[in-house]
Design a protein around this motif. Structure first.
Motif, PDB file in Angstrom:
ATOM      1  N   THR A  63       0.847  -1.187   0.000  1.00  0.00           N
ATOM      2  CA  THR A  63       0.000   0.000   0.000  1.00  0.00           C
ATOM      3  C   THR A  63       0.887   1.243   0.000  1.00  0.00           C
ATOM      4  OG1 THR A  63      -1.672  -1.171   1.268  1.00  0.00           O
ATOM      5  CG2 THR A  63      -1.824   1.219   1.222  1.00  0.00           C
ATOM      6  N   ALA A  64       0.650   2.101  -0.964  1.00  0.00           N
ATOM      7  CA  ALA A  64       1.473   3.302  -1.104  1.00  0.00           C
ATOM      8  C   ALA A  64       0.879   4.444  -0.293  1.00  0.00           C
ATOM      9  CB  ALA A  64       1.575   3.711  -2.561  1.00  0.00           C
ATOM     10  N   MET A  65       1.741   5.247   0.263  1.00  0.00           N
ATOM     11  CA  MET A  65       1.316   6.448   0.979  1.00  0.00           C
ATOM     12  C   MET A  65       1.119   7.555  -0.049  1.00  0.00           C
ATOM     13  SD  MET A  65       1.301   5.958   4.321  1.00  0.00           S
ATOM     14  CE  MET A  65       1.501   7.588   4.967  1.00  0.00           C
ATOM     15  N   VAL A  66      -0.043   8.197  -0.005  1.00  0.00           N
ATOM     16  CA  VAL A  66      -0.355   9.279  -0.940  1.00  0.00           C
ATOM     17  C   VAL A  66      -0.274  10.590  -0.169  1.00  0.00           C
ATOM     18  CG1 VAL A  66      -2.090  10.227  -2.489  1.00  0.00           C
ATOM     19  CG2 VAL A  66      -1.866   7.751  -2.230  1.00  0.00           C
ATOM     20  N   PRO A  67       0.608  11.501  -0.593  1.00  0.00           N
ATOM     21  CA  PRO A  67       0.714  12.781   0.111  1.00  0.00           C
ATOM     22  C   PRO A  67      -0.525  13.640  -0.135  1.00  0.00           C
ATOM     23  CG  PRO A  67       2.146  12.782  -1.801  1.00  0.00           C
ATOM     24  CD  PRO A  67       1.566  11.394  -1.684  1.00  0.00           C
ATOM     25  N   GLU A  68      -0.948  14.346   0.900  1.00  0.00           N
ATOM     26  CA  GLU A  68      -2.088  15.252   0.769  1.00  0.00           C
ATOM     27  C   GLU A  68      -1.581  16.684   0.804  1.00  0.00           C
ATOM     28  OE1 GLU A  68      -4.908  14.379   3.801  1.00  0.00           O
ATOM     29  OE2 GLU A  68      -5.036  12.267   3.239  1.00  0.00           O
TER      30      GLU A  68
END
Length: 82
Positions: free
Chosen positions: A66-71
């Motif tokens: 699972t990739a971390m998506v920057p907000e």
């Protein structure tokens, strides 16, 4: 059920008594009593170690990869409150 790691750790804790048994310094009964005393102590120590290190285990509900998506973050302008 006692885990094999507990028995092995108890055996290591009572190893000096087993060594003294080879030299005929203590009786077999004394060595077995020391081993039986070491079993619950080893179980408590290893349970404490498992408790402390359980927080470092990865979460099971998170699928692997699972990739971390920057907000985006809107930084307020200096001197202005939000």
């Amino acid at each position: 059920m006692i885990k094999p790691s507990v028995l092995l750790f108890a055996l290591l804790m009572s190893a000096p008594a087993w060594y003294r048994l080879l030299g005929d310094e203590v009786d077999l009964i004394q060595v077995l009593i020391r081993f039986l005393i070491a079993v619950p102590i080893a179980a408590v120590l290893l349970a404490g170690l498992r408790f402390v290190t359980s927080g470092y285990r990865k979460a099971d509900e998170e699928p692997p990869g699972t990739a971390m998506v920057p907000e985006p973050y809107d930084r307020p302008e200096p001197g202005k409150s939000s």
